[in-house]
Write a protein that holds these residues in place. Sequence first.
Motif, PDB file in Angstrom:
ATOM      1  N   LYS A 148       0.835  -1.201   0.000  1.00 46.59           N
ATOM      2  CA  LYS A 148       0.000   0.000   0.000  1.00 46.59           C
ATOM      3  C   LYS A 148       0.872   1.253   0.000  1.00 46.59           C
ATOM      4  O   LYS A 148       0.598   2.223  -0.722  1.00 46.59           O
ATOM      5  CB  LYS A 148      -0.917  -0.018   1.236  1.00 46.59           C
ATOM      6  N   LEU A 149       1.922   1.234   0.801  1.00 45.23           N
ATOM      7  CA  LEU A 149       2.843   2.363   0.875  1.00 45.23           C
ATOM      8  C   LEU A 149       3.561   2.563  -0.454  1.00 45.23           C
ATOM      9  O   LEU A 149       3.747   3.699  -0.915  1.00 45.23           O
ATOM     10  CB  LEU A 149       3.867   2.113   1.992  1.00 45.23           C
ATOM     11  N   HIS A 150       3.951   1.465  -1.082  1.00 44.50           N
ATOM     12  CA  HIS A 150       4.603   1.529  -2.390  1.00 44.50           C
ATOM     13  C   HIS A 150       3.687   2.156  -3.425  1.00 44.50           C
ATOM     14  O   HIS A 150       4.105   2.980  -4.241  1.00 44.50           O
ATOM     15  CB  HIS A 150       5.004   0.115  -2.838  1.00 44.50           C
ATOM     16  N   GLU A 151       2.421   1.775  -3.383  1.00 44.86           N
ATOM     17  CA  GLU A 151       1.442   2.304  -4.328  1.00 44.86           C
ATOM     18  C   GLU A 151       1.270   3.817  -4.160  1.00 44.86           C
ATOM     19  O   GLU A 151       1.162   4.557  -5.136  1.00 44.86           O
ATOM     20  CB  GLU A 151       0.104   1.598  -4.116  1.00 44.86           C
ATOM     21  N   ILE A 152       1.273   4.271  -2.906  1.00 38.69           N
ATOM     22  CA  ILE A 152       1.087   5.700  -2.635  1.00 38.69           C
ATOM     23  C   ILE A 152       2.313   6.507  -3.042  1.00 38.69           C
ATOM     24  O   ILE A 152       2.198   7.560  -3.673  1.00 38.69           O
ATOM     25  CB  ILE A 152       0.778   5.927  -1.135  1.00 38.69           C
ATOM     26  N   ILE A 153       3.494   6.006  -2.704  1.00 36.51           N
ATOM     27  CA  ILE A 153       4.719   6.774  -2.910  1.00 36.51           C
ATOM     28  C   ILE A 153       5.212   6.714  -4.359  1.00 36.51           C
ATOM     29  O   ILE A 153       5.637   7.730  -4.915  1.00 36.51           O
ATOM     30  CB  ILE A 153       5.836   6.269  -1.968  1.00 36.51           C
ATOM     31  N   TYR A 154       5.136   5.542  -4.979  1.00 38.67           N
ATOM     32  CA  TYR A 154       5.759   5.367  -6.294  1.00 38.67           C
ATOM     33  C   TYR A 154       4.794   5.506  -7.464  1.00 38.67           C
ATOM     34  O   TYR A 154       5.236   5.609  -8.604  1.00 38.67           O
ATOM     35  CB  TYR A 154       6.439   4.001  -6.380  1.00 38.67           C
ATOM     36  N   GLU A 155       3.509   5.494  -7.213  1.00 40.87           N
ATOM     37  CA  GLU A 155       2.549   5.520  -8.310  1.00 40.87           C
ATOM     38  C   GLU A 155       1.613   6.711  -8.186  1.00 40.87           C
ATOM     39  O   GLU A 155       1.515   7.339  -7.133  1.00 40.87           O
ATOM     40  CB  GLU A 155       1.765   4.203  -8.351  1.00 40.87           C
ATOM     41  N   ALA A 156       0.909   7.014  -9.263  1.00 45.57           N
ATOM     42  CA  ALA A 156       0.018   8.171  -9.264  1.00 45.57           C
ATOM     43  C   ALA A 156      -1.322   7.853  -9.901  1.00 45.57           C
ATOM     44  O   ALA A 156      -2.017   8.743 -10.376  1.00 45.57           O
ATOM     45  CB  ALA A 156       0.681   9.329  -9.994  1.00 45.57           C
ATOM     46  N   THR A 186      -3.781   6.369  -8.192  1.00 43.19           N
ATOM     47  CA  THR A 186      -4.793   6.369  -7.140  1.00 43.19           C
ATOM     48  C   THR A 186      -4.901   7.768  -6.538  1.00 43.19           C
ATOM     49  O   THR A 186      -4.007   8.608  -6.696  1.00 43.19           O
ATOM     50  CB  THR A 186      -4.418   5.376  -6.021  1.00 43.19           C
ATOM     51  N   LYS A 187      -5.994   8.010  -5.815  1.00 43.74           N
ATOM     52  CA  LYS A 187      -6.180   9.314  -5.172  1.00 43.74           C
ATOM     53  C   LYS A 187      -5.086   9.592  -4.154  1.00 43.74           C
ATOM     54  O   LYS A 187      -4.577  10.708  -4.062  1.00 43.74           O
ATOM     55  CB  LYS A 187      -7.552   9.371  -4.496  1.00 43.74           C
ATOM     56  N   GLN A 188      -4.718   8.528  -3.386  1.00 44.67           N
ATOM     57  CA  GLN A 188      -3.671   8.709  -2.380  1.00 44.67           C
ATOM     58  C   GLN A 188      -2.325   9.031  -3.036  1.00 44.67           C
ATOM     59  O   GLN A 188      -1.570   9.872  -2.561  1.00 44.67           O
ATOM     60  CB  GLN A 188      -3.529   7.448  -1.522  1.00 44.67           C
ATOM     61  N   GLY A 189      -2.039   8.338  -4.149  1.00 42.15           N
ATOM     62  CA  GLY A 189      -0.788   8.576  -4.855  1.00 42.15           C
ATOM     63  C   GLY A 189      -0.723   9.971  -5.439  1.00 42.15           C
ATOM     64  O   GLY A 189       0.307  10.654  -5.351  1.00 42.15           O
ATOM     65  N   LYS A 190      -1.834  10.442  -6.014  1.00 43.48           N
ATOM     66  CA  LYS A 190      -1.880  11.793  -6.570  1.00 43.48           C
ATOM     67  C   LYS A 190      -1.729  12.829  -5.465  1.00 43.48           C
ATOM     68  O   LYS A 190      -1.021  13.825  -5.626  1.00 43.48           O
ATOM     69  CB  LYS A 190      -3.195  12.002  -7.317  1.00 43.48           C
ATOM     70  N   PHE A 191      -2.416  12.593  -4.332  1.00 45.12           N
ATOM     71  CA  PHE A 191      -2.334  13.526  -3.211  1.00 45.12           C
ATOM     72  C   PHE A 191      -0.907  13.615  -2.680  1.00 45.12           C
ATOM     73  O   PHE A 191      -0.403  14.713  -2.401  1.00 45.12           O
ATOM     74  CB  PHE A 191      -3.283  13.085  -2.096  1.00 45.12           C
TER      75      PHE A 191
END
Length: 274
Positions: A13-21, A23-28
């Motif tokens: 989940k952390l990887h998805e947020i930090i390395y990808e864009a 998702t809403k969390q990743g964009k934020f």
Amino acid sequence: MSDSIKKPSWKEKLHEIIYEADTKQGKFFDVILLIAILASILLVMLESVESFDNEYHTLLNIGEWIITIFFSIEYVLRIVSIKKPFKYIFSFYGIIDLLSTIPKYLSFILIGSHNLVALRALRLLRVFRILKLGRYVGASNKLLLALNASKAKIAVFLFFVSIVCVILGTVMYMIEGAENGFTNIPKSIYWAIVTLTTVGFGDIAPQTPLGQLIASVIMILGYSIIAIPTGIVSSEMTKTDAEIDTNTQSCPTCLKEKHTKGATFCHNCGSILN
């Protein structure tokens, strides 16, 4: 009863947020990162203005420390959220992230080193994806391919221009001489380069009618020469017109990006994508 769907771990989940864009969390997260980078660069610029720094030095210093701590935490999270940390640490972005984090700490040892935080501007390369520039990233890839394909032609062109500058510089040295500022051939070649590239600093100028005539020819020639590299690269770009529809998904193992939409496996190492 069918097996329940496995929930992603906190690392995934952390990887998805930090390395990808995607998702809403990743964009934020990327928006916050973008703001922090721009704020940090602005603080360094303001600190270089002596009058402003004298009045607000403490405030600027506190702001820079807050941003530095934020980047330090982010750097650690990037390391712990992937399967092979050294892949990130020694990657291009990993080195940039480290270099943009340590200057403030180094300021305790090396005075003025905190100004190196301007390197954080390079981190903007990563967060451009939040602006939905995927198609333009693809276009930039085509430009790089075109430049690589045309490097031999450009090299020949630059070699030709260098020879022209040497010849013209030598001719101007013979015509003008030291009394008109052309004291030696290297300095005359410098003048030829400046004139041919239409920069024209004006620190040296021909005084004789023949020298002025040659200078006029060089100036006109400069305009025609500027267009040649553009034509070379443009012709190569027409050969690399195929564009692949990619997303921002990053492999948790090797950190490779630019996977095709809907891809299940990494195109580089074959690992399963989150």
